[in-house]
Design a protein around this motif. Structure first.
Motif, PDB file in Angstrom:
ATOM      1  N   PHE A 152      -6.010  -2.385  -3.488  1.00  0.00           N
ATOM      2  CA  PHE A 152      -4.658  -1.859  -3.297  1.00  0.00           C
ATOM      3  C   PHE A 152      -3.889  -1.778  -4.613  1.00  0.00           C
ATOM      4  N   SER A 153      -4.140  -2.726  -5.540  1.00  0.00           N
ATOM      5  CA  SER A 153      -3.490  -2.615  -6.845  1.00  0.00           C
ATOM      6  C   SER A 153      -4.031  -1.408  -7.585  1.00  0.00           C
TER       7      SER A 153
ATOM      8  N   GLN B  39      -9.574  -3.093   4.878  1.00  0.00           N
ATOM      9  CA  GLN B  39      -8.146  -2.788   5.027  1.00  0.00           C
ATOM     10  C   GLN B  39      -7.851  -1.347   4.622  1.00  0.00           C
ATOM     11  N   LEU B  40      -8.475  -0.906   3.524  1.00  0.00           N
ATOM     12  CA  LEU B  40      -8.248   0.462   3.058  1.00  0.00           C
ATOM     13  C   LEU B  40      -8.778   1.474   4.066  1.00  0.00           C
TER      14      LEU B  40
ATOM     15  N   ALA C  57      -7.704   5.560   8.064  1.00  0.00           N
ATOM     16  CA  ALA C  57      -7.812   6.066   9.442  1.00  0.00           C
ATOM     17  C   ALA C  57      -6.429   6.278  10.045  1.00  0.00           C
ATOM     18  N   ASP C  58      -5.519   5.354   9.777  1.00  0.00           N
ATOM     19  CA  ASP C  58      -4.140   5.476  10.286  1.00  0.00           C
ATOM     20  C   ASP C  58      -3.440   6.683   9.663  1.00  0.00           C
ATOM     21  N   ALA C  59      -3.643   6.870   8.348  1.00  0.00           N
ATOM     22  CA  ALA C  59      -3.009   8.005   7.662  1.00  0.00           C
ATOM     23  C   ALA C  59      -3.518   9.329   8.217  1.00  0.00           C
ATOM     24  N   LYS C  60      -4.825   9.417   8.471  1.00  0.00           N
ATOM     25  CA  LYS C  60      -5.384  10.654   9.014  1.00  0.00           C
ATOM     26  C   LYS C  60      -4.869  10.906  10.430  1.00  0.00           C
TER      27      LYS C  60
END
Length: 223
Positions: free
Chosen positions: A4-5, A124-125, A130-133
């Motif tokens: 994430f960083s 997590q990514l 998946a959530d963003a799509k």
């Protein structure tokens, strides 16, 4: 550096591009998803290389351990032959191999911790991606709907529409005037059909009057 960083650095490096596209949410969403996918590919590649390096370190550690066992056997053999000097030298080599093996094992322990954290961040990514799509289509639909509503609002409130409506009112008033003029011409004038209809009405009244007179004559005679 965590996933994430790393992803934050990528987004920050493209902040100017994001600002340039700020008026187009659809492009922004696609860019963010593309960055997430690229980061995921990069991190998976790094993870695969780390796993390969771990196997190599494990092989080296195992080799040093085998060498240490062999030097132990050589020291025992030399001592059995009353060659204490050779036994001592063999034990020195054994010590070096054991130290090298332990150093590699310690390094492997750190690598395992790093891989575990990396796998957790990858998971997590993947969830975030998946959530963003899943939300991408909804965001695009909301953006298009909002733009459509904005266009309608602008058209409703625009001077062009108001001018057009005012022209409609003007046209309606002109038509009212024309119709009034036509009706004025018709006042006081009778058509042939109107005159014939009046004759028919008069004839009906004459017939009804004759019938009434005929009815009243017998009554007058009886008196």
């Amino acid at each position: 550096m965590g996933v994430f960083s790393r992803f934050t650095d990528i987004i920050n490096s493209n902040i100017n591009s994001l600002l340039d596209k700020a008026e187009d949410p659809e492009k922004m969403v696609r860019l963010i998803i593309q960055e997430m996918e690229d980061t995921l590919v990069e991190v998976r590649s790094t993870s695969a290389k780390t796993l390969a390096d771990k196997k190599e370190l494990a092989r080296q550690a195992e080799k040093f351990e085998n060498d240490a066992e062999q030097w132990q056997e050589k020291a025992e053999l030399a001592l059995s032959k009353s060659r204490e000097d050779l036994a001592r030298a063999a034990l020195v080599e054994k010590k070096k191999c054991s130290e090298n093996s332990q150093a590699l094992r310690d390094e492997l322990s750190h690598v395992d911790e790093h891989i575990a954290k990396l796998q957790d961040e990858i998971s997590q990514l993947q969830e975030k991606l998946a959530d963003a799509k899943a939300r991408q289509k909804a965001i695009i639909m909301r953006e298009k709907t909002a733009n459509s509503r904005l266009k309608v609002k602008r058209n409703i409130d625009s001077d062009k529409v108001n001018d057009a409506l005012n022209r409609f009112d003007s046209y309606e008033r002109k038509i009212d005037d024309i119709e009034a003029q036509v009706e004025a011409y018709d006042l006081g004038s009778k058509s042939l059909a109107d005159e014939i209809a009046e004759l028919e009405n008069d004839e009906n009244i004459d017939d009804e009057l004759a019938q009434l007179k005929a009815k009243m004559k017998p009554e007058q005679k009886s008196k």
